[in-house]
Scaffold this motif. Structure first.
Motif, PDB file in Angstrom:
ATOM      1  N   UNK A  36       2.301  -8.830   6.999  1.00 53.93           N
ATOM      2  CA  UNK A  36       3.038  -7.575   6.902  1.00 53.93           C
ATOM      3  C   UNK A  36       2.151  -6.445   6.389  1.00 53.93           C
ATOM      4  N   UNK A  37       1.238  -6.763   5.507  1.00 52.71           N
ATOM      5  CA  UNK A  37       0.304  -5.761   5.006  1.00 52.71           C
ATOM      6  C   UNK A  37      -0.612  -5.288   6.129  1.00 52.71           C
ATOM      7  N   UNK A  38      -1.171  -6.236   6.856  1.00 50.79           N
ATOM      8  CA  UNK A  38      -2.099  -5.887   7.919  1.00 50.79           C
ATOM      9  C   UNK A  38      -1.422  -5.153   9.071  1.00 50.79           C
ATOM     10  N   UNK A  39      -0.129  -5.386   9.270  1.00 48.09           N
ATOM     11  CA  UNK A  39       0.623  -4.697  10.320  1.00 48.09           C
ATOM     12  C   UNK A  39       1.119  -3.324   9.866  1.00 48.09           C
ATOM     13  N   UNK A  40       0.905  -2.992   8.610  1.00 50.70           N
ATOM     14  CA  UNK A  40       1.323  -1.697   8.095  1.00 50.70           C
ATOM     15  C   UNK A  40       2.776  -1.633   7.679  1.00 50.70           C
ATOM     16  N   UNK A  41       3.452  -2.777   7.610  1.00 57.71           N
ATOM     17  CA  UNK A  41       4.859  -2.794   7.228  1.00 57.71           C
ATOM     18  C   UNK A  41       5.055  -2.743   5.713  1.00 57.71           C
ATOM     19  N   UNK A  42       4.017  -3.057   4.956  1.00 61.13           N
ATOM     20  CA  UNK A  42       4.113  -3.079   3.501  1.00 61.13           C
ATOM     21  C   UNK A  42       2.948  -2.313   2.888  1.00 61.13           C
ATOM     22  N   UNK A  43       3.053  -2.066   1.606  1.00 60.77           N
ATOM     23  CA  UNK A  43       2.018  -1.312   0.905  1.00 60.77           C
ATOM     24  C   UNK A  43       1.310  -2.198  -0.108  1.00 60.77           C
ATOM     25  N   UNK A  44       0.139  -1.755  -0.491  1.00 55.40           N
ATOM     26  CA  UNK A  44      -0.683  -2.470  -1.458  1.00 55.40           C
ATOM     27  C   UNK A  44      -0.707  -1.673  -2.755  1.00 55.40           C
ATOM     28  N   UNK A  45      -0.623  -2.358  -3.869  1.00 53.73           N
ATOM     29  CA  UNK A  45      -0.697  -1.697  -5.167  1.00 53.73           C
ATOM     30  C   UNK A  45      -1.770  -2.383  -5.997  1.00 53.73           C
ATOM     31  N   UNK A  46      -2.807  -1.622  -6.363  1.00 52.55           N
ATOM     32  CA  UNK A  46      -3.879  -2.180  -7.179  1.00 52.55           C
ATOM     33  C   UNK A  46      -3.346  -2.483  -8.576  1.00 52.55           C
ATOM     34  N   UNK A  47      -3.821  -3.541  -9.156  1.00 56.06           N
ATOM     35  CA  UNK A  47      -3.442  -3.880 -10.515  1.00 56.06           C
ATOM     36  C   UNK A  47      -4.220  -2.998 -11.482  1.00 56.06           C
ATOM     37  N   UNK A  48      -3.616  -2.635 -12.602  1.00 54.23           N
ATOM     38  CA  UNK A  48      -4.336  -1.778 -13.547  1.00 54.23           C
ATOM     39  C   UNK A  48      -5.541  -2.498 -14.141  1.00 54.23           C
ATOM     40  N   UNK A  49      -6.566  -1.725 -14.469  1.00 50.99           N
ATOM     41  CA  UNK A  49      -7.768  -2.273 -15.076  1.00 50.99           C
ATOM     42  C   UNK A  49      -7.430  -2.824 -16.463  1.00 50.99           C
ATOM     43  N   UNK A  50      -7.973  -3.985 -16.747  1.00 51.39           N
ATOM     44  CA  UNK A  50      -7.813  -4.609 -18.066  1.00 51.39           C
ATOM     45  C   UNK A  50      -9.190  -5.055 -18.540  1.00 51.39           C
ATOM     46  N   UNK A  51      -9.550  -4.659 -19.758  1.00 56.39           N
ATOM     47  CA  UNK A  51     -10.865  -5.086 -20.254  1.00 56.39           C
ATOM     48  C   UNK A  51     -10.871  -6.571 -20.581  1.00 56.39           C
ATOM     49  N   UNK A  52     -12.045  -7.140 -20.486  1.00 53.97           N
ATOM     50  CA  UNK A  52     -12.247  -8.537 -20.887  1.00 53.97           C
ATOM     51  C   UNK A  52     -13.087  -8.543 -22.156  1.00 53.97           C
ATOM     52  N   UNK A  53     -13.064  -9.643 -22.862  1.00 52.45           N
ATOM     53  CA  UNK A  53     -13.850  -9.809 -24.082  1.00 52.45           C
ATOM     54  C   UNK A  53     -15.297  -9.386 -23.832  1.00 52.45           C
ATOM     55  N   UNK A  54     -15.787  -8.463 -24.649  1.00 52.51           N
ATOM     56  CA  UNK A  54     -17.163  -8.007 -24.554  1.00 52.51           C
ATOM     57  C   UNK A  54     -17.385  -6.827 -23.623  1.00 52.51           C
ATOM     58  N   UNK A  55     -16.349  -6.411 -22.863  1.00 53.47           N
ATOM     59  CA  UNK A  55     -16.484  -5.253 -21.975  1.00 53.47           C
ATOM     60  C   UNK A  55     -16.575  -3.974 -22.795  1.00 53.47           C
ATOM     61  N   UNK A  56     -17.432  -3.071 -22.363  1.00 49.68           N
ATOM     62  CA  UNK A  56     -17.443  -1.723 -22.934  1.00 49.68           C
ATOM     63  C   UNK A  56     -16.290  -0.944 -22.319  1.00 49.68           C
ATOM     64  N   UNK A  57     -15.678  -0.064 -23.110  1.00 51.94           N
ATOM     65  CA  UNK A  57     -14.627   0.796 -22.604  1.00 51.94           C
ATOM     66  C   UNK A  57     -14.684   2.122 -23.360  1.00 51.94           C
ATOM     67  N   UNK A  58     -13.915   3.078 -22.893  1.00 53.39           N
ATOM     68  CA  UNK A  58     -13.877   4.399 -23.506  1.00 53.39           C
ATOM     69  C   UNK A  58     -12.446   4.697 -23.925  1.00 53.39           C
TER      70      UNK A  58
END
Length: 114
Positions: A36-58
């Motif tokens: 359904x995604x590839x046929x354009x019948x549905x939409x995609x939603x990216x998951x929000x960014x989540x830091x992992x242990x040791x990741x730098x962030x601002x």
């Protein structure tokens, strides 16, 4: 040998190869059928960014300045920043969020002053 089109499909959908995402129907319900995604019948939603242990962030300071920090899962400071929504993968993302974060800070200050 056939060509692998997945990098092109991923680019068209706005995701990276290996990046997790969810697929939703027209009413916002999650579905699992790639067809359904590839046929354009549905939409995609990216998951929000989540830091992992040791990741730098601002994050945004209460004066609007940007600070860089390292995410530690057992650090109350980094957990509070993350849960408050004040944890960004890039300095540019943090800078873009300054107005929103300043408004959040003012709302909290207003409640404390009352």
């Amino acid at each position: 040998m056939s060509k692998n089109y997945m990098p092109e499909v991923a680019r068209m959908l706005g995701v990276e190869i290996g990046e997790p995402f969810d697929v939703f129907d027209d009413e916002g319900a999650p579905i699992w059928l790639l067809h359904y995604l590839l046929c354009g019948k549905n939409t995609l939603q990216k998951r929000p960014w989540r830091p992992k242990e040791g990741d730098s962030f601002f994050y945004v300071l209460t004066n609007g300045e940007i600070q860089k920090y390292v995410f530690e899962i057992d650090n109350i400071h980094t957990l509070m920043l993350f849960s408050f929504g004040n944890c960004f993968p890039t300095e540019e993302a943090a800078e873009a969020a300054v107005p929103e974060m300043m408004a959040k800070f003012e709302e909290i200050k207003k409640g404390v002053r009352e």
